[in-house]
Design a protein around this motif. Structure first.
Motif, PDB file in Angstrom:
ATOM      1  N   ARG A   1       0.830  -1.204   0.000  1.00 22.48           N
ATOM      2  CA  ARG A   1       0.000   0.000   0.000  1.00 22.48           C
ATOM      3  C   ARG A   1       0.861   1.250   0.000  1.00 22.48           C
ATOM      4  N   GLY A   2       0.223   2.345  -0.364  1.00 22.77           N
ATOM      5  CA  GLY A   2       0.886   3.636  -0.283  1.00 22.77           C
ATOM      6  C   GLY A   2       1.194   4.220  -1.639  1.00 22.77           C
ATOM      7  N   ALA A   3       1.732   5.438  -1.611  1.00 23.04           N
ATOM      8  CA  ALA A   3       2.015   6.172  -2.849  1.00 23.04           C
ATOM      9  C   ALA A   3       3.012   5.427  -3.735  1.00 23.04           C
ATOM     10  N   ARG A   4       3.920   4.726  -3.138  1.00 20.72           N
ATOM     11  CA  ARG A   4       4.904   3.960  -3.911  1.00 20.72           C
ATOM     12  C   ARG A   4       4.586   2.472  -3.891  1.00 20.72           C
ATOM     13  N   GLY A   5       3.343   2.171  -3.597  1.00 22.55           N
ATOM     14  CA  GLY A   5       2.910   0.790  -3.514  1.00 22.55           C
ATOM     15  C   GLY A   5       2.644   0.200  -4.879  1.00 22.55           C
ATOM     16  N   GLY A   6       2.210  -1.020  -4.859  1.00 23.88           N
ATOM     17  CA  GLY A   6       1.911  -1.732  -6.093  1.00 23.88           C
ATOM     18  C   GLY A   6       1.940  -3.223  -5.849  1.00 23.88           C
ATOM     19  N   TYR A   7       2.352  -3.959  -6.861  1.00 27.53           N
ATOM     20  CA  TYR A   7       2.327  -5.413  -6.803  1.00 27.53           C
ATOM     21  C   TYR A   7       3.676  -5.997  -7.164  1.00 27.53           C
ATOM     22  N   LEU A   8       3.981  -7.108  -6.517  1.00 29.21           N
ATOM     23  CA  LEU A   8       5.167  -7.904  -6.796  1.00 29.21           C
ATOM     24  C   LEU A   8       4.759  -9.367  -6.838  1.00 29.21           C
ATOM     25  N   LEU A   9       5.521 -10.171  -7.539  1.00 30.55           N
ATOM     26  CA  LEU A   9       5.296 -11.616  -7.466  1.00 30.55           C
ATOM     27  C   LEU A   9       5.616 -12.072  -6.047  1.00 30.55           C
ATOM     28  N   ALA A  10       4.829 -12.992  -5.537  1.00 30.77           N
ATOM     29  CA  ALA A  10       5.052 -13.510  -4.194  1.00 30.77           C
ATOM     30  C   ALA A  10       6.215 -14.496  -4.166  1.00 30.77           C
ATOM     31  N   LYS A  11       6.549 -15.054  -5.328  1.00 29.65           N
ATOM     32  CA  LYS A  11       7.649 -16.016  -5.464  1.00 29.65           C
ATOM     33  C   LYS A  11       8.393 -15.683  -6.748  1.00 29.65           C
ATOM     34  N   SER A  12       9.489 -16.338  -6.948  1.00 31.50           N
ATOM     35  CA  SER A  12      10.218 -16.125  -8.201  1.00 31.50           C
ATOM     36  C   SER A  12       9.422 -16.747  -9.358  1.00 31.50           C
ATOM     37  N   PRO A  13       9.594 -16.236 -10.581  1.00 32.42           N
ATOM     38  CA  PRO A  13       8.861 -16.792 -11.727  1.00 32.42           C
ATOM     39  C   PRO A  13       9.124 -18.285 -11.938  1.00 32.42           C
ATOM     40  N   GLU A  14      10.278 -18.759 -11.493  1.00 28.54           N
ATOM     41  CA  GLU A  14      10.591 -20.192 -11.614  1.00 28.54           C
ATOM     42  C   GLU A  14       9.746 -21.040 -10.670  1.00 28.54           C
ATOM     43  N   ASP A  15       9.206 -20.412  -9.638  1.00 24.84           N
ATOM     44  CA  ASP A  15       8.416 -21.141  -8.639  1.00 24.84           C
ATOM     45  C   ASP A  15       6.918 -20.961  -8.808  1.00 24.84           C
ATOM     46  N   ILE A  16       6.502 -20.279  -9.862  1.00 25.24           N
ATOM     47  CA  ILE A  16       5.072 -20.082 -10.121  1.00 25.24           C
ATOM     48  C   ILE A  16       4.723 -20.828 -11.392  1.00 25.24           C
ATOM     49  N   LYS A  17       3.770 -21.721 -11.286  1.00 21.17           N
ATOM     50  CA  LYS A  17       3.319 -22.512 -12.439  1.00 21.17           C
ATOM     51  C   LYS A  17       2.149 -21.807 -13.129  1.00 21.17           C
ATOM     52  N   ILE A  18       2.127 -21.885 -14.422  1.00 21.59           N
ATOM     53  CA  ILE A  18       1.025 -21.298 -15.190  1.00 21.59           C
ATOM     54  C   ILE A  18      -0.299 -21.947 -14.789  1.00 21.59           C
ATOM     55  N   VAL A  19      -0.279 -23.244 -14.541  1.00 19.32           N
ATOM     56  CA  VAL A  19      -1.506 -23.927 -14.127  1.00 19.32           C
ATOM     57  C   VAL A  19      -2.039 -23.343 -12.818  1.00 19.32           C
ATOM     58  N   ASP A  20      -1.157 -22.949 -11.898  1.00 17.93           N
ATOM     59  CA  ASP A  20      -1.605 -22.369 -10.629  1.00 17.93           C
ATOM     60  C   ASP A  20      -2.266 -21.011 -10.844  1.00 17.93           C
ATOM     61  N   ILE A  21      -1.729 -20.236 -11.789  1.00 17.30           N
ATOM     62  CA  ILE A  21      -2.326 -18.944 -12.115  1.00 17.30           C
ATOM     63  C   ILE A  21      -3.727 -19.151 -12.682  1.00 17.30           C
ATOM     64  N   LEU A  22      -3.840 -20.064 -13.633  1.00 22.09           N
ATOM     65  CA  LEU A  22      -5.137 -20.306 -14.274  1.00 22.09           C
ATOM     66  C   LEU A  22      -6.153 -20.870 -13.299  1.00 22.09           C
ATOM     67  N   VAL A  23      -5.738 -21.784 -12.443  1.00 21.32           N
ATOM     68  CA  VAL A  23      -6.664 -22.356 -11.463  1.00 21.32           C
ATOM     69  C   VAL A  23      -7.104 -21.285 -10.458  1.00 21.32           C
TER      70      VAL A  23
END
Length: 137
Positions: free
Chosen positions: A60-82
């Motif tokens: 949160r905040g003026a400089r807030g936003g979003y980041l991946l919770a894990k590295s891209p190597e640890d996130i599966k496309i199937v998990d995103i879609l599900v």
């Protein structure tokens, strides 16, 4: 009837944008929206679902936003879609034929195998796209 809705496509596009973000600072929603061509209001809903699935974190905040919770190597496309689609479905409901039910269930598992790759693997498609552009110039 598509197997993956706009929700899944937009969510995957947003996750890919976040995976390409090299700064340690969070990526603001307006930048994700602009880079991935996703309506900002819709993106907020998708990122909320992805946050609940622990695939992104929000700051949160003026400089807030979003980041991946894990590295891209640890996130599966199937998990995103599900997380976004609730499941990968071949059909919307069971049919009255046990043979077809088995076929559709097996097909669903094969679809999950197709999407069982790391988010970082999408970078390989960037290389292929670049080659395509080079050959067509």
């Amino acid at each position: 009837m598509p197997l993956i809705s706009t929700k899944g496509v937009y969510g995957l596009a947003a996750m890919y944008e976040l995976s390409r973000h090299t700064s340690d600072a969070p990526m603001q929603i307006r930048d994700i929206s602009a880079n991935a061509s996703i309506p900002q209001n819709y993106l907020e809903q998708l990122l909320s679902k992805l946050r609940r699935a622990q695939l992104v974190t929000s700051i949160r905040g003026a400089r807030g936003g979003y980041l991946l919770a894990k590295s891209p190597e640890d996130i599966k496309i199937v998990d995103i879609l599900v997380a976004l689609e609730d499941d990968i479905k071949i059909v919307d409901s069971k049919v009255d034929n046990p043979i077809l039910d088995l076929f559709f269930e097996e097909s669903k598992e094969k679809m999950k195998e197709i999407f069982d790759l790391n988010l970082s693997k999408l970078d390989e498609y960037q290389g292929r796209y670049n080659q395509f552009l080079h050959y067509n110039i």
